[in-house]
Motif scaffolding. Structure first.
Motif, PDB file in Angstrom:
ATOM      1  N   GLY A 132       0.820  -1.214   0.000  1.00 22.93           N
ATOM      2  CA  GLY A 132       0.000   0.000   0.000  1.00 22.93           C
ATOM      3  C   GLY A 132       0.848   1.256   0.000  1.00 22.93           C
ATOM      4  N   LEU A 133       1.945   1.219   0.766  1.00 27.94           N
ATOM      5  CA  LEU A 133       2.841   2.378   0.818  1.00 27.94           C
ATOM      6  C   LEU A 133       3.510   2.627  -0.526  1.00 27.94           C
ATOM      7  CD1 LEU A 133       4.335   1.488   4.289  1.00 27.94           C
ATOM      8  CD2 LEU A 133       3.019   3.544   3.806  1.00 27.94           C
ATOM      9  N   CYS A 134       3.930   1.557  -1.178  1.00 27.42           N
ATOM     10  CA  CYS A 134       4.536   1.699  -2.514  1.00 27.42           C
ATOM     11  C   CYS A 134       3.523   2.252  -3.513  1.00 27.42           C
ATOM     12  CB  CYS A 134       5.063   0.346  -2.999  1.00 27.42           C
ATOM     13  SG  CYS A 134       6.511  -0.248  -2.107  1.00 27.42           S
ATOM     14  N   LEU A 135       2.318   1.710  -3.486  1.00 31.94           N
ATOM     15  CA  LEU A 135       1.275   2.165  -4.412  1.00 31.94           C
ATOM     16  C   LEU A 135       0.903   3.622  -4.144  1.00 31.94           C
ATOM     17  CD1 LEU A 135      -0.830  -1.105  -4.306  1.00 31.94           C
ATOM     18  CD2 LEU A 135       0.364  -0.217  -6.315  1.00 31.94           C
ATOM     19  N   LYS A 136       0.916   4.011  -2.868  1.00 36.81           N
ATOM     20  CA  LYS A 136       0.659   5.419  -2.527  1.00 36.81           C
ATOM     21  C   LYS A 136       1.746   6.314  -3.125  1.00 36.81           C
ATOM     22  CE  LYS A 136       1.349   6.995   1.765  1.00 36.81           C
ATOM     23  NZ  LYS A 136       2.145   8.242   1.807  1.00 36.81           N
ATOM     24  N   ASN A 137       3.002   5.883  -2.999  1.00 32.68           N
ATOM     25  CA  ASN A 137       4.111   6.649  -3.590  1.00 32.68           C
ATOM     26  C   ASN A 137       3.946   6.812  -5.096  1.00 32.68           C
ATOM     27  OD1 ASN A 137       5.349   6.895  -1.113  1.00 32.68           O
ATOM     28  ND2 ASN A 137       7.073   5.540  -1.567  1.00 32.68           N
ATOM     29  N   GLN A 138       3.375   5.764  -5.724  1.00 33.26           N
ATOM     30  CA  GLN A 138       3.193   5.794  -7.184  1.00 33.26           C
ATOM     31  C   GLN A 138       1.884   6.467  -7.596  1.00 33.26           C
ATOM     32  OE1 GLN A 138       3.554   1.578  -8.119  1.00 33.26           O
ATOM     33  NE2 GLN A 138       5.738   1.793  -8.547  1.00 33.26           N
ATOM     34  N   ARG A 139       1.148   6.982  -6.625  1.00 31.71           N
ATOM     35  CA  ARG A 139      -0.130   7.664  -6.850  1.00 31.71           C
ATOM     36  C   ARG A 139      -1.211   6.735  -7.389  1.00 31.71           C
ATOM     37  NH1 ARG A 139      -0.523  11.161  -3.589  1.00 31.71           N
ATOM     38  NH2 ARG A 139      -2.193  12.160  -4.765  1.00 31.71           N
ATOM     39  N   HIS A 140      -1.090   5.443  -7.119  1.00 33.47           N
ATOM     40  CA  HIS A 140      -2.173   4.499  -7.420  1.00 33.47           C
ATOM     41  C   HIS A 140      -3.078   4.450  -6.182  1.00 33.47           C
ATOM     42  CE1 HIS A 140      -0.087   3.527 -11.016  1.00 33.47           C
ATOM     43  NE2 HIS A 140       0.872   2.800 -10.452  1.00 33.47           N
ATOM     44  N   ILE A 141      -3.894   5.490  -6.058  1.00 34.14           N
ATOM     45  CA  ILE A 141      -4.607   5.742  -4.810  1.00 34.14           C
ATOM     46  C   ILE A 141      -5.603   4.633  -4.467  1.00 34.14           C
ATOM     47  CG2 ILE A 141      -6.097   7.362  -3.586  1.00 34.14           C
ATOM     48  CD1 ILE A 141      -3.185   8.311  -4.080  1.00 34.14           C
ATOM     49  N   GLN A 142      -6.402   4.243  -5.422  1.00 38.33           N
ATOM     50  CA  GLN A 142      -7.417   3.226  -5.143  1.00 38.33           C
ATOM     51  C   GLN A 142      -6.777   1.897  -4.744  1.00 38.33           C
ATOM     52  OE1 GLN A 142     -10.387   2.792  -8.187  1.00 38.33           O
ATOM     53  NE2 GLN A 142     -11.365   1.035  -7.219  1.00 38.33           N
ATOM     54  N   ALA A 143      -5.712   1.508  -5.443  1.00 37.96           N
ATOM     55  CA  ALA A 143      -5.027   0.257  -5.119  1.00 37.96           C
ATOM     56  C   ALA A 143      -4.389   0.324  -3.729  1.00 37.96           C
ATOM     57  CB  ALA A 143      -3.956  -0.039  -6.173  1.00 37.96           C
ATOM     58  N   ALA A 144      -3.856   1.491  -3.380  1.00 43.14           N
ATOM     59  CA  ALA A 144      -3.265   1.668  -2.046  1.00 43.14           C
ATOM     60  C   ALA A 144      -4.336   1.528  -0.965  1.00 43.14           C
ATOM     61  CB  ALA A 144      -2.587   3.032  -1.949  1.00 43.14           C
ATOM     62  N   GLU A 145      -5.485   2.176  -1.192  1.00 45.84           N
ATOM     63  CA  GLU A 145      -6.589   2.077  -0.233  1.00 45.84           C
ATOM     64  C   GLU A 145      -7.027   0.627  -0.033  1.00 45.84           C
ATOM     65  OE1 GLU A 145      -9.906   4.694  -0.893  1.00 45.84           O
ATOM     66  OE2 GLU A 145      -8.612   6.323  -1.545  1.00 45.84           O
ATOM     67  N   GLU A 146      -7.088  -0.117  -1.111  1.00 49.40           N
ATOM     68  CA  GLU A 146      -7.501  -1.525  -1.025  1.00 49.40           C
ATOM     69  C   GLU A 146      -6.537  -2.318  -0.147  1.00 49.40           C
ATOM     70  OE1 GLU A 146      -7.815  -2.959  -5.000  1.00 49.40           O
ATOM     71  OE2 GLU A 146      -9.601  -1.752  -5.472  1.00 49.40           O
ATOM     72  N   CYS A 147      -5.248  -2.050  -0.284  1.00 46.98           N
ATOM     73  CA  CYS A 147      -4.252  -2.752   0.536  1.00 46.98           C
ATOM     74  C   CYS A 147      -4.422  -2.432   2.017  1.00 46.98           C
ATOM     75  CB  CYS A 147      -2.840  -2.373   0.089  1.00 46.98           C
ATOM     76  SG  CYS A 147      -2.307  -3.164  -1.443  1.00 46.98           S
ATOM     77  N   PHE A 148      -4.573  -1.150   2.337  1.00 48.74           N
ATOM     78  CA  PHE A 148      -4.727  -0.765   3.748  1.00 48.74           C
ATOM     79  C   PHE A 148      -6.024  -1.319   4.329  1.00 48.74           C
ATOM     80  CE2 PHE A 148      -2.149   3.116   2.301  1.00 48.74           C
ATOM     81  CZ  PHE A 148      -0.941   2.497   2.610  1.00 48.74           C
ATOM     82  N   ASN A 149      -7.089  -1.318   3.519  1.00 49.64           N
ATOM     83  CA  ASN A 149      -8.363  -1.860   3.989  1.00 49.64           C
ATOM     84  C   ASN A 149      -8.300  -3.379   4.204  1.00 49.64           C
ATOM     85  OD1 ASN A 149     -10.347   0.233   4.420  1.00 49.64           O
ATOM     86  ND2 ASN A 149     -10.197   0.674   2.228  1.00 49.64           N
ATOM     87  N   LYS A 150      -7.492  -4.073   3.397  1.00 49.98           N
ATOM     88  CA  LYS A 150      -7.318  -5.519   3.603  1.00 49.98           C
ATOM     89  C   LYS A 150      -6.729  -5.800   4.985  1.00 49.98           C
ATOM     90  CE  LYS A 150      -6.798  -7.195  -1.174  1.00 49.98           C
ATOM     91  NZ  LYS A 150      -5.854  -7.723  -2.186  1.00 49.98           N
TER      92      LYS A 150
END
Length: 539
Positions: free
Chosen positions: A442-460
Motif C-alpha cells: 500500500g505504501l509503494c502504491l501510494k508513492n506511485q499515486r495508485h490511490i485506489q489500489a493503495a486504499e484496497e491494501c490498507f483496507n485488507k
C-alpha cells in the motif's frame, strides 16, 4: 539574569569567557575534540559558561557513543554545572542545564519516562525560559556587547520547548507532567531560526535542533514530509564553517540528501574519512549507508554496514544482528552468504543481545526480538520481508517517495514475496505475513499515486483485524496510512475519523509511541482538535 561569568563583575572577564567558549565550540565542531575539552577544563569551577559548554561537549559525546560510562560522566558533569549555576543565579544557563539533562535521558527512553523517574524538573526549565523571554520582550532597550548570547540562549530554550512539545501527543504530555500545555510549532521554529542565524554561543545548538527536526524527526515521528529545502539553506553556512563535522554527522545531515541516494553514499563515505578520533561519527554514517543500500535493494552492501555496526557500535547489538539476519534472508536460498553466516542462527541469537538502558529496552530492539522469536522453532517459518518491515518502522517508504525507481524496486520485491507466501503451506503466521505485505505494498502504491489500489491494501489489513495473531501493530498503522491517503486527496473528515480510531482503539502494540507521534502529527496537520485535555496553553 545572565551577567555573572566568574567571581568578578568585570565586563572584560565576561567577554573573555564567552570568546574562549566560542573558540572551544569551534574546536569541537572541527573535530579537535581533545583540544576543545582541554581549553574548557581549567576554568569549569570558576566560569559558568565554561562549565556549561564543557558539560555540553561531554553530552554530545555521550549521545554519539551510547556508552554507559560516557552517559554517566556527562550526567554527573551536567549536574555539577547545574549546581554551580544555581548558586550564581545564572537563570538562562541553569535552565539550559535542565533542558540538556532532559535531552540526555531522552536517548535512554523514547517516552522519556525515565526522565520523570529521575526527578529532573524540566518544568522549572520551561518556567525560567518563559520568564526570561518576557523580560527580554519588555526590556528591549537594554542592550550590551554580550546581550546577543543571552538572547541566543533564550531563543534556544523557548524554541526547543515549543517545537518539541508541539510534537508530543497529549497523552504523553500528561506522562511528562505537562498536562494543559502544548507547543506552538511555528513559533518554536522561528525562535530557533533566530538563534541559529546570529553569531552567539547557542547558534550551533539551535541549528542542530532545526536540522534534526527538518530531517530526522519529521520523517521518523511525523508524516514523512521533511523540509529538505529549509534544511539545506540552514546547513549551508555551517557546512562552510565546519566542513568535516557537517560531513561526518550522518544522523543530522543524512536525511537531507537521502532523496538522492548516490549523493548520500558519497557524503557518508567522506564523513568516515573526515576524522578518526571519534569512531561514533563513523557509526552514524554506517547506519545511513545501510539504509541507502536498503532503499536500492542492494542487500549485500546493506549487510556489510550492519555487520560493521554489530562489531563496533554499542547502541543496540540486538538490532544490528537482526538486520544482518534480515539482509541475508533477502538473498536467494542457494546464494552464498558473506562470511559463511546463516540467517536462522543469527535470528536465534538476537534475543541474547537484549540490553536495558535505565531499566528499559529500546522499542526497536523489543520489536526485533519479537519478530525473531519464530526462528526459535526447530522448523522455523521464515519472515517474508523483515528488512522492508523494519524500514517502515523508520519511515523509509516516505524517504523514497520522490524516487520512483526505488519505489518500483521495493514493489517488485514485495510482489515476489507475496507470490512465495501464497505458494507456501498455510501456518499460524500466514495471515500476519500477508498483512505485512499488504501494508508495505500500500505504501509503494501510494508513492506511485495508485490511490485506489493503495486504499484496497490498507483496507485488507483493517478487515483482517480479527485474524491477526501476533503483529497487532499492523491495524493502527494501516488506519494511519489510509488516513494519510485521505489527507492527500482532500477527504479531511474521513481522515480525522480514522486517526481518532487509530489513536483511541488500540493499545500496547509494538512501536506504539512512534505510531502515536505520527498520528498526532497527522492530526496537527489537519488542525483537528481531538485533545481530551480541558485546557491547552501554548508556551
Amino acid at each position: 539574569h545572565c551577567s555573572v561569568c566568574v567571581h568578578s563583575s568585570s565586563q572584560m572577564t565576561l567577554q573573555v569567557c564567552l570568546e574562549e567558549c566560542m573558540e572551544a565550540l569551534d574546536l569541537f565542531l572541527n573535530n579537535h575534540f581533545s583540544e576543545s575539552l582541554d581549553k574548557l577544563r581549567p576554568r569549569v569551577k570558576e566560569s559558568m559558561y565554561h562549565a556549561l559548554i564543557y558539560a555540553t561537549v561531554l553530552e554530545m559525546q555521550a549521545m554519539m557513543t551510547f556508552q554507559q560510562d560516557d552517559i554517566v560522566n556527562a550526567g554527573n558533569t551536567m549536574k555539577s554545572a547545574q549546581e554551580q549555576l544555581q548558586a550564581l543565579h545564572a537563570d538562562a544557563c541553569y535552565a539550559e542545564c535542565l533542558l540538556q539533562r532532559a535531552a540526555l535521558t531522552f536517548l535512554q527512553d523514547e517516552n522519556m519516562v525515565s526522565f520523570i523517574k529521575g526527578g529532573i524538573k524540566v518544568r522549572n526549565s520551561y518556567l525560567i525560559y518563559k520568564e526570561l523571554h518576557t523580560f527580554l520582550q519588555s526590556n528591549s532597550s537594554l542592550q550590551g556587547p554580550n546581550h546577543i548570547h543571552l538572547e541566543g540562549g533564550v531563543s534556544f530554550g523557548i524554541g526547543a520547548f515549543n517545537l518539541t512539545l508541539s510534537m508530543f501527543p497529549p497523552r504523553l504530555l500528561k506522562v511528562l507532567e505537562f498536562a494543559g500545555f502544548s507547543g506552538d510549532k511555528e513559533y518554536g521554529l522561528s525562535q530557533l531560526n533566530d538563534g541559529a542565524t546570529t553569531n552567539n554561543l547557542r547558534s550551533m545548538l539551535c541549528a542542530l535542533l532545526l536540522l534534526c527536526y527538518y530531517t530526522f524527526l519529521t520523517f521518523i515521528l511525523g508524516t514523512g514530509e521533511g523540509d529538505v529545502a529549509d534544511a539545506e539553506k540552514l546547513l549551508k553556512p555551517f557546512r562552510l564553517r565546519y566542513p568535516q563535522v557537517m560531513c561526518a554527522c550522518g544522523l543530522l545531515v543524512g536525511c537531507t540528501v537521502m532523496m538522492i541516494c548516490h549523493q548520500a553514499v558519497v557524503l557518508f563515505e567522506d564523513g568516515c574519512k573526515a576524522q578518526q578520533q571519534w569512531k561514533q561519527f563513523h557509526h552514524m554514517c554506517y547506519w545511513e549507508l545501510m539504509w541507502c543500500f536498503t532503499y536500492k535493494c542492494v542487500w549485500r552492501m546493506a549487510y556489510f554496514y550492519a555487520d560493521l555496526l554489530s562489531n563496533e557500535s554499542r547502541w543496540s547489538k540486538a538490532m544490528y544482528v537482526y538486520m544482518k539476519a534480515a539482509y541475508l534472508s533477502m538473498l536467494a536460498p542457494g546464494e552464498a552468504r558473506p562470511f559463511g553466516e546463516d540467517e536462522v542462527e543469527l535470528f536465534r541469537r538476537v534475543s541474547t543481545f537484549k540490553q536495558k538502558i535505565a531499566g528499559k529496552s529500546p522499542p526497536t530492539e523489543k520489536f526485533a526480538i519479537r519478530k525473531a522469536r519464530r526462528y526459535k522453532a526447530s522448523c522455523p517459518v521464515r519472515l517474508p520481508v523483515p528488512v522492508l518491515e523494519m524500514m517502515y518502522m523508520w519511515n523509509g517508504f516516505s524517504m523514497i517517495s520522490k524516487r520512483p525507481e526505488l519505489t518500483e524496486g521495493m514493489l517488485q520485491t514485495l510482489v515476489e514475496a507475496e507470490r512465495t507466501l501464497l505458494e507456501s503451506p498455510v501456518n499460524e503466521y500466514s495471515m500476519d505475513d500477508r498483512c505485512v505485505i499488504y501494508l508495505l505494498k500500500g505504501l509503494c502504491l501510494k508513492n506511485q499515486r495508485h490511490i485506489q489500489a493503495a486504499e484496497e491494501c490498507f483496507n485488507k489489513v483493517y478487515n483482517s483485524e480479527k485474524k491477526i495473531r501476533f503483529d497487532h501493530y499492523l491495524v493502527p498503522n494501516a488506519l494511519l496510512e489510509l488516513s494519510v491517503v485521505y489527507i492527500d486527496t482532500g477527504r479531511k473528515e474521513e481522515a480525522i475519523k480514522l486517526l481518532v480510531k487509530a489513536k483511541t482503539n488500540y493499545k500496547e502494540y509494538s512501536m506504539e509511541s512512534r505510531t502515536q507521534f505520527r498520528i498526532h502529527a497527522a492530526l496537527s496537520k489537519l488542525k483537528a482538535d481531538t485533545s481530551d485535555q480541558d485546557e491547552i496553553t501554548p508556551l
